[in-house]
Scaffold this active site. Structure first.
Site, mmCIF file in Angstrom:
data_model
loop_
_atom_site.group_PDB
_atom_site.id
_atom_site.type_symbol
_atom_site.label_atom_id
_atom_site.label_comp_id
_atom_site.label_asym_id
_atom_site.label_seq_id
_atom_site.Cartn_x
_atom_site.Cartn_y
_atom_site.Cartn_z
ATOM 1 N N ARG A 240 0.857 -1.191 -0.055
ATOM 2 C CA ARG A 240 -0.066 -0.088 0.024
ATOM 3 C C ARG A 240 0.978 1.376 -0.142
ATOM 4 O O ARG A 240 0.574 2.182 -0.866
ATOM 5 C CB ARG A 240 -0.799 0.082 1.330
ATOM 6 C CG ARG A 240 -1.972 -0.961 1.147
ATOM 7 C CD ARG A 240 -2.796 -1.006 2.395
ATOM 8 N NE ARG A 240 -3.781 -0.022 2.697
ATOM 9 C CZ ARG A 240 -4.160 0.357 3.795
ATOM 10 N NH1 ARG A 240 -4.319 -0.521 4.676
ATOM 11 N NH2 ARG A 240 -4.925 1.453 3.956
ATOM 12 N N CYS B 94 -1.153 5.819 9.120
ATOM 13 C CA CYS B 94 -1.496 4.472 8.871
ATOM 14 C C CYS B 94 -2.605 4.742 7.792
ATOM 15 O O CYS B 94 -2.620 5.932 6.928
ATOM 16 C CB CYS B 94 -1.948 3.480 9.822
ATOM 17 S SG CYS B 94 -3.328 3.896 10.624
#
Length: 282
Positions: free
Chosen positions: A179, A242
């Protein structure tokens, strides 16, 4: 206690401690790891419960999992019976997942004695300790804690953008490497792939060993090799990010275990940054 963690043995020995406020901070949604699924819900005896997804979360904000307001935290803390003398211990049913988020909320709001159970419910079960099938009733004597947010512990995109090129501010991203490198699409619609420029990637799974945190010596080695700024004698400010601000708290807690002190959470994290087309993406 100097560590932000407590062991299962410490908790077992303190279940009857009148100062203890034991809280299950599990979340229904688990992203970034294979969730542990239970045949039936169980809790450590004496547990109360909080909802990080709809109660201890600013639902009036456009951000995903926005940091709660002082009023929300005050209300929940008093419902749970928290006072200045309480020993607040948080755990979740995934081992180490959402409990650090609850820990950072309470810590940032001024709860002085707040800890995370290392290994959480899975570790407790692995050691064949007693569990119950019902949550403890909320205390009949409300607590008197009043939340007071330390704003240096929670940052926004304007702060991160301002210090993108400052060597004394290091952004650490807890998402998976795929990611972070935009090799896979983001799980949330409308969020761009990639990462904050000049940020460093430390997937939260890399600070864990089984259900628990890795030993402090290993955590220190991980952070020292993460970024040149962490090898300096002048400790930088560490800002943790995050997907939405949950798993960032895992590596934030790991950083505290490793001996770092200037720690903050980017509220909204990549879900906030990735949706804002005015912000740069690497």
């Amino acid at each position: 206690m100097s560590s932000p963690l407590v062991t299962t043995q410490w908790l077992q020995d303190n279940l009857d401690n009148k100062r203890l406020v034991l809280i299950d901070a599990s979340m229904a949604t688990v992203i970034g790891k294979e969730p542990i699924v239970y045949d039936r819900p169980v809790w450590i005896p004496g547990s109360r419960q909080i909802d990080l997804e709809s109660v201890l979360c600013d639902t009036g904000s456009s951000q995903t999992h926005a940091f709660p307001t002082e009023e929300q935290v005050t209300r929940e803390a008093q419902r749970l019976g928290i006072t200045a003398e309480s020993l607040v211990v948080l755990y979740d049913n995934q081992g180490i997942y959402s409990a650090p988020r609850a820990w950072w909320i309470f810590r940032s709001m001024g709860v002085k004695h707040v800890f995370v159970l290392d290994g959480g419910l899975p570790q407790w079960l692995a050691e064949q300790r007693d569990v119950v099938s019902t949550i403890a009733e909320t205390t009949t004597k409300p607590g008197n804690f009043v939340a007071n947010l330390d704003h240096s512990r929670v940052r926004n995109s304007a702060y991160v953008l301002q210090y993108l090129d400052d060597s004394q501010v290091t952004v650490v991203d807890a998402r998976s490497r795929s990611r972070f490198l935009a090799e896979v699409p983001e799980p949330r619609p409308g969020v761009r792939s990639g990462h904050i420029p000049n940020s460093h990637n430390l997937p939260f799974t890399e600070v864990l060993e089984g259900n628990c945190f890795k030993p402090v010596s290993e955590l220190k080695a991980i952070f020292i090799t993460l970024a040149p700024s962490l090898q300096s004698n002048n400790e930088p400010q560490l800002v943790f990010s995050c997907g939405s601000g949950i798993t960032a708290c895992i590596i934030l807690l790991a950083a505290e275990l490793a001996g770092y002190h200037q720690l903050s959470l980017y509220d909204g994290s990549w879900a906030d940054w990735g949706r804002d087309e005015s912000l740069p993406v690497a």
